[in-house]
Design a protein around this motif. Structure first.
Motif: not given
Length: 332
Positions: A317-319, A227-247
């Motif tokens: 999110e779909a709306r 990894d890069l120096p000083r790159a952010p490292l989110p905690r494992g319990d950081t909320p991950a909101p729903p997301r729609f991904l394309p092909r």
């Protein structure tokens, strides 16, 4: 666009994908923002990672795309040699570059100007020659090929030298630049992860890695992660909101061990045998189902019953995604 840079480029095999992918990642994103960036030449579309089409910033393309150009020419020469053909792309490639530099032209127009016949699906050798000539000429896709709904047959090509002012660099410095971009987007990651996403041999990548000062970790599989120096490292319990991904979204192609985002149970459903990756949605950072757009509505196909809160958030999110499609005024 800074978001395209932050993602180390965005998959563009299917024309709507970059627009949906950026909408999922940027609050208030509008389709015309990407279209303007392409017209201003700050973002370009080219064949890069894994020999697939990506949108990348012009700065990134010029920093490392020479690696892909050189390897593509060598690989196409090898494939043509297997047919018993010698491949010298230099003279005709230079002529192709000159023709395309006059104005962005379609592939049929360029082939006709070269006195070559229209390509046919059942005859592979002329395709290999075209790809080799295009690589030697340094062709990238013109703006029309980056439209939301593009007729690929009508997409145009233009040499990078004419469009961006110079040819792209390569070598070890280019490899280091590419590795740094990848880690900024997807690190911490293993060398194998970087190889999976770039489509480059580890020997090329290692030459770039050796030029960088990196942090090093070990994962639960005993693999070294970079990894890069000083790159952010989110905690494992950081909320991950729903997301729609394309092909073919970057997230599903960025790691050698894909259980980071999709379980082994669901991977055969998400990734087809031919390598195609359909539209998916994330719940708590993991692929939880697939979606489609039918009759102006987003349809959810979860792999298992969803918790009530997750279902409600996904429907909201779909709306928003439906509203984005309507505002963009584009067919899906």
């Amino acid at each position: 666009m800074r978001a395209v840079e932050r993602l180390a480029g965005i998959q563009a095999q299917w024309p709507p994908s970059p627009y949906i992918g950026l909408w999922s990642r940027i609050d208030g994103f509008r389709a015309d923002q990407l279209a303007r960036a392409v017209m201003r030449r700050t973002v370009i579309k080219a064949t890069l990672m894994r020999t697939t089409l990506h949108l990348v910033t012009a700065e990134d393309y010029l920093a490392y795309a020479g690696i892909y150009r050189e390897r593509r020419i060598a690989e196409l020469q090898r494939q043509l040699a297997a047919f018993g053909d010698e491949a010298d792309f230099a003279a005709e490639g230079a002529r192709l570059a000159a023709l395309a530099a006059e104005e962005p032209r379609t592939r049929p127009e360029l082939l006709a100007a070269l006195g070559r016949q229209k390509l046919r699906v059942e005859d592979r050798r002329p395709w290999l020659v075209w790809y080799g000539l295009a690589a030697h000429a340094g062709l990238i896709n013109g703006p029309s090929a980056s439209a939301w709904r593009s007729n690929t047959a009508g997409g145009t090509f233009v040499p990078a030298r004419a469009w961006l002012g110079r040819d792209p660099a390569g070598g070890d410095a280019g490899a280091a630049y590419l590795v740094r971009r990848y880690l900024a987007a997807f690190g911490p990651s293993s060398r194998q992860d970087i190889g999976q996403w770039t489509g480059l041999p580890l020997g090329i990548l290692d030459a770039g890695i050796e030029r960088l000062v990196l942090r090093r970790f070990e994962d639960e599989l005993g693999r070294e992660l970079l990894d890069l120096p000083r790159a952010p490292l989110p905690r494992g319990d950081t909320p991950a909101p729903p997301r729609f991904l394309p092909r073919w979204d970057n997230l599903l192609l960025a790691h050698d061990v894909r259980t980071r985002v999709v379980t082994d149970e669901h991977r055969p459903v998400v990734v087809r045998r031919n390598g195609d990756i359909d539209e998916t949605f994330l719940v708590d950072g993991f692929v939880a189902g697939q979606w489609s757009f039918v009759g102006g509505r987003v349809r959810l196909r979860p792999f298992a019953p969803l918790p009530r809160v997750a279902r409600r958030e996904l429907e909201e999110e779909a709306r928003r995604l439906e509203a984005f499609f309507r505002a963009s005024g584009q067919p899906y």
